[in-house]
Design an enzyme around this catalytic site. Structure first.
Site, PDB file in Angstrom:
ATOM      1  CB  CYS A   1     -53.766   6.603  60.280  1.00 32.97           C
ATOM      2  SG  CYS A   1     -55.394   6.023  60.841  1.00 32.97           S
TER       3      CYS A   1
ATOM      4  CG  ASP B   1     -50.998   5.308  56.552  1.00 32.63           C
ATOM      5  OD1 ASP B   1     -50.809   4.339  57.307  1.00 32.63           O
ATOM      6  OD2 ASP B   1     -52.034   6.003  56.581  1.00 32.63           O
TER       7      ASP B   1
END
Length: 276
Positions: free
Chosen positions: A184, A191
């Site tokens: 992120c 992620d």
């Protein structure tokens, strides 16, 4: 970091409001990230959709009895805005103690609010747990490249120069990998995702594709922009007759994000994977 994201609730302490609060939704314009890729709203070389799936959707019936369901939100890839993920979660949590006459009433509110935030009509489905369970777990199409033996020593930024193809051959194939990871750009949280590449064009070297995908491992960007970058890098290399790239990301806070980008119209498959 996206210039608008610093003003969003992402990465900040936030109170959870459990009664309907549409003002929690925080749009982030796509234009800045498109510009990084050399694109504008008028020059997008793809079409597609971002599927968001909510596994923590709940509201109250007029009797006071709670309902739980799974929400599916289809945001057009060309919409002016993405919706910042934490604000999306906070908004959905604001429905928890809110009364709706039925799922149709909830659906209408979701469509109105999300379309206003995205700047384009958002498709919404509110689905029962049984309906989603009956679909089962999906598998990605084509060949998995994860067992290929590759040497990797770069993780900070995507490296399109790693990609190789054989222009003397034209092939039509689907390849996928479960080794996609990025971070992120605001919080630095990982992620995790699986990615699919489908195309007809010059023969892509699968090992080079795997090394390229792994180079995203420490890259900081939103899900949507990672998929768009992969699409553009492959399009430049392969000059394909058609190209589709999509990623299925692991959920966080009850939401998963699944961007689809294609040079042609496709029927996007939104069935969940085993990690979702």
């Amino acid at each position: 970091m996206h210039p608008a994201a610093e003003h969003s609730p992402l990465g900040k302490s936030s109170a959870y409001i459990s009664t309907y609060s549409p003002e929690l939704l925080f749009p982030i314009p796509r234009a800045a990230k498109w510009a990084e890729l050399g694109l504008t709203a008028e020059t997008l070389p793809y079409q597609g959709v971002d599927f968001w799936n909510c596994f923590e959707l709940s509201w109250l019936l007029p009797s006071g009895k709670p309902v739980v369901a799974i929400g599916e939100f289809a945001i057009p890839a060309e919409s002016p805005n993405i919706i910042e993920s934490k604000s999306f979660k906070l908004y959905l949590n604001s429905l928890n103690q809110t009364v709706f006459a039925d799922s149709a009433a909830l659906l209408a509110v979701l469509q109105r609010d999300l379309s206003a935030a995205a700047g384009k009509a958002v498709g919404v489905r509110v689905r029962s747990l049984q309906a989603v369970a009956e679909e089962g777990i999906s598998a990605l199409p084509g060949s998995c490249i994860d067992d290929l033996d590759v040497q990797v020593d770069s993780y900070e930024h995507p490296r399109p120069e790693l990609l190789r193809c054989d222009r003397t051959q034209t092939v039509e194939q689907s390849l996928h990998s479960h080794l996609l990871k990025s971070n992120c750009p605001v919080t630095g949280q990982p992620d995790w995702g699986s990615v699919v590449v489908q195309y007809r064009g010059a023969a892509l070297d699968p090992a080079s594709l795997l090394a390229y995908l792994v180079s995203f491992r420490q890259h900081a960007d939103f899900h949507e922009q990672c998929v768009e970058r992969i699409f553009l890098d492959l399009q430049r290399l392969l000059e394909p007759e058609y190209l589709t790239v999509y990623a299925r990301y692991v959920r966080r806070g009850g939401l998963d994000i699944n961007p689809y980008r294609s040079s042609r119209a496709i029927a996007a498959d939104n069935r969940r994977l085993v990690r979702q």
